[in-house]
Design a protein around this motif. Structure first.
Motif, PDB file in Angstrom:
ATOM      1  N   ARG A   1      34.829  19.821  34.306  1.00 14.86           N
ATOM      2  CA  ARG A   1      34.460  18.530  33.708  1.00 14.86           C
ATOM      3  C   ARG A   1      35.195  17.385  34.389  1.00 14.86           C
ATOM      4  O   ARG A   1      34.630  16.310  34.617  1.00 14.86           O
TER       5      ARG A   1
ATOM      6  N   SER B   1      33.322  14.430  36.488  1.00 12.04           N
ATOM      7  CA  SER B   1      33.541  13.022  36.163  1.00 12.04           C
ATOM      8  C   SER B   1      34.012  12.246  37.387  1.00 12.04           C
ATOM      9  O   SER B   1      33.530  11.145  37.677  1.00 12.04           O
TER      10      SER B   1
ATOM     11  N   THR C   1      40.020  11.998  30.214  1.00 18.01           N
ATOM     12  CA  THR C   1      39.677  12.517  28.884  1.00 18.01           C
ATOM     13  C   THR C   1      39.309  13.989  28.933  1.00 18.01           C
ATOM     14  O   THR C   1      39.379  14.671  27.917  1.00 18.01           O
ATOM     15  N   PHE C   2      38.941  14.491  30.088  1.00 16.97           N
ATOM     16  CA  PHE C   2      38.511  15.881  30.204  1.00 16.97           C
ATOM     17  C   PHE C   2      39.666  16.851  30.380  1.00 16.97           C
ATOM     18  O   PHE C   2      39.500  18.052  30.247  1.00 16.97           O
TER      19      PHE C   2
ATOM     20  N   GLN D   1      41.208   6.412  32.788  1.00 16.74           N
ATOM     21  CA  GLN D   1      41.196   6.843  31.387  1.00 16.74           C
ATOM     22  C   GLN D   1      39.957   7.663  31.090  1.00 16.74           C
ATOM     23  O   GLN D   1      40.029   8.690  30.411  1.00 16.74           O
ATOM     24  N   ASN D   2      38.809   7.225  31.613  1.00 20.66           N
ATOM     25  CA  ASN D   2      37.572   7.970  31.384  1.00 20.66           C
ATOM     26  C   ASN D   2      37.620   9.355  32.012  1.00 20.66           C
ATOM     27  O   ASN D   2      37.199  10.338  31.411  1.00 20.66           O
TER      28      ASN D   2
ATOM     29  N   ARG E   1      36.759  25.273  32.641  1.00 19.51           N
ATOM     30  CA  ARG E   1      35.845  24.262  32.104  1.00 19.51           C
ATOM     31  C   ARG E   1      36.466  22.862  32.173  1.00 19.51           C
ATOM     32  O   ARG E   1      35.788  21.887  32.493  1.00 19.51           O
ATOM     33  N   GLN E   2      37.758  22.762  31.894  1.00 23.51           N
ATOM     34  CA  GLN E   2      38.426  21.456  31.980  1.00 23.51           C
ATOM     35  C   GLN E   2      38.413  20.934  33.409  1.00 23.51           C
ATOM     36  O   GLN E   2      38.125  19.759  33.653  1.00 23.51           O
TER      37      GLN E   2
ATOM     38  N   GLY F   1      43.098  18.453  29.175  1.00 20.70           N
ATOM     39  CA  GLY F   1      43.818  18.641  27.924  1.00 20.70           C
ATOM     40  C   GLY F   1      42.882  18.687  26.731  1.00 20.70           C
ATOM     41  O   GLY F   1      43.320  18.777  25.596  1.00 20.70           O
ATOM     42  N   SER F   2      41.576  18.636  27.000  1.00 19.70           N
ATOM     43  CA  SER F   2      40.596  18.729  25.929  1.00 19.70           C
ATOM     44  C   SER F   2      40.343  20.209  25.629  1.00 19.70           C
ATOM     45  O   SER F   2      40.751  21.078  26.385  1.00 19.70           O
ATOM     46  N   PRO F   3      39.679  20.496  24.532  1.00 19.73           N
ATOM     47  CA  PRO F   3      39.405  21.899  24.203  1.00 19.73           C
ATOM     48  C   PRO F   3      38.605  22.584  25.305  1.00 19.73           C
ATOM     49  O   PRO F   3      37.806  21.961  25.991  1.00 19.73           O
ATOM     50  N   GLY F   4      38.829  23.853  25.442  1.00 21.80           N
ATOM     51  CA  GLY F   4      38.109  24.629  26.445  1.00 21.80           C
ATOM     52  C   GLY F   4      39.065  25.292  27.410  1.00 21.80           C
ATOM     53  O   GLY F   4      40.229  24.924  27.507  1.00 21.80           O
TER      54      GLY F   4
END
Length: 190
Positions: free
Chosen positions: A74, A78, A60-61, A56-57, A70-71, A63-66
């Motif tokens: 990140r 992680s 989180t990166f 889960q942690n 960059r996704q 589908g996030s903005p950017g």
């Protein structure tokens, strides 16, 4: 689950006992056996708990903005941080040692990592292909290629063949992973 994970990481599977885990929790061995029929079942439940939390942690990166680069960067950063964490490496070593005795546990541990992160990553890759950001390739293969890139230091880390990466080195490797992946699979690459 946290206490069971600590015990398995500290002493390994063979030396861990239901009595030791129960003592750390402040309960009885009989209570543990009410929930888990065996030490193997407790190990699998503890690994599932850990994999879900870490998955889960890490996810989180995605589908996030950017932008896509960059996704991916990140995400890789992680995941590399998790694979450079001594607690994670100890748990993987336990799973590997037990898988030599029980094919069931090794397969379940491997599947936990696949289910927790990589199926979601394949779904993400499919959305990126559909959006024209990645070449039209099999999303599962794309996810596995990214996985292989992210696993670059895993064997050395497990065998303590070199020092674990620093945060700065992890960041540099994550950038390289995103760059290599997009150079190979990005829609603008030909």
């Amino acid at each position: 689950m946290t206490t069971a994970l600590e015990v398995f990481r500290e002493v390994g599977f063979d030396a861990a006992s239901m009595s030791l885990i129960a003592a750390r929790i402040g309960g009885s061995k009989a209570t543990l056996y009410n929930y888990f029929s065996s030490k193997e079942e407790l190990l699998l439940a503890a690994m599932r708990y850990s994999a879900q939390e870490l998955g889960q942690n890490i996810m989180t990166f995605i589908g996030s903005p950017g932008d896509l680069r960059r996704q991916l960067e990140r995400f890789a950063q992680s995941l590399l941080a998790v694979l450079n964490d001594e607690n994670t490496l100890r748990l993987i070593r336990v799973a590997i040692s037990v898988s030599g005795q029980s094919e069931h546990i090794g397969k379940h541990f491997f599947d936990l990592g696949t289910e927790a992160v990589w199926q979601k990553m394949a779904d993400f890759m499919a959305r990126q292909v559909a959006a024209g950001k990645l070449k039209p390739e099999n999303p599962e293969v794309l996810a596995m290629h990214l996985r292989c890139l992210c696993d670059m230091d895993l064997m050395c880390n497990l065998m303590r063949a070199h020092k674990l990466s620093t945060q700065k080195e992890i960041g540099e490797k994550a950038k390289l992973i995103a760059d290599l992946f997009l150079r190979t699979h990005g829609a603008s690459s030909s």
